[in-house]
Write a protein that holds these residues in place. Structure first.
Motif, PDB file in Angstrom:
ATOM      1  N   VAL A  94       0.840  -1.196   0.000  1.00  0.00           N
ATOM      2  CA  VAL A  94       0.000   0.000   0.000  1.00  0.00           C
ATOM      3  C   VAL A  94       0.877   1.249   0.000  1.00  0.00           C
ATOM      4  N   ASN A  96       1.491   5.289   0.572  1.00  0.00           N
ATOM      5  CA  ASN A  96       1.124   6.230   1.635  1.00  0.00           C
ATOM      6  C   ASN A  96       1.712   7.598   1.321  1.00  0.00           C
ATOM      7  N   THR A 105      -2.607  12.196   6.361  1.00  0.00           N
ATOM      8  CA  THR A 105      -2.114  10.957   5.764  1.00  0.00           C
ATOM      9  C   THR A 105      -3.138  10.383   4.803  1.00  0.00           C
ATOM     10  N   TRP A 107      -3.919   7.086   1.888  1.00  0.00           N
ATOM     11  CA  TRP A 107      -3.567   5.705   1.555  1.00  0.00           C
ATOM     12  C   TRP A 107      -4.150   5.312   0.203  1.00  0.00           C
TER      13      TRP A 107
END
Length: 117
Positions: A94, A96, A105, A107
């Motif tokens: 994943v 980020n 943040t 994702w």
């Protein structure tokens, strides 16, 4: 809005290589710190590697010397070159993004990497 789209995952034999890409949109890419995490079945998500907006890098001990993170600010893309892959590298990888001032943040959805003979 910020979007992160990963690609490049797949099935590879032990010892093989893959290159993952994470294309970002809806953000000023060059000012974000970027990273790759992974989550294997039944395990917690773990940090693989990060690259700062100044291109400083950091790696988990388990991937040092095998994985390389890089970024292309002109293409709004971060890459993860994975060499000498091992079965224990099998996971969903994943992407980020972290805005360094606010620590906001973001994702991506992830891409599956399976290392198996």
């Amino acid at each position: 809005q910020v979007q992160l789209v990963e690609s490049g995952g797949g099935l590879v034999q032990p010892g093989g290589s893959l290159r993952l890409s994470c294309a970002a949109s809806g953000m000023i890419f060059k000012i974000y710190d970027m990273g790759w995490y992974r989550q294997a079945p039944g395990k917690q998500r773990e940090l693989v590697t990060t690259i700062s907006r100044s291109s400083s890098t950091n790696y988990a001990d388990s991937v040092k010397g095998r994985f390389t993170i890089s970024r292309d600010n002109a293409k709004n893309t971060v890459y993860l070159q994975m060499n000498s892959l091992k079965p224990e590298d099998t996971a969903v990888y994943v992407c980020n993004a972290v805005f360094p001032i606010s620590q906001s943040t973001y994702w991506g959805q992830g891409t599956q990497v399976t290392v198996s003979s």
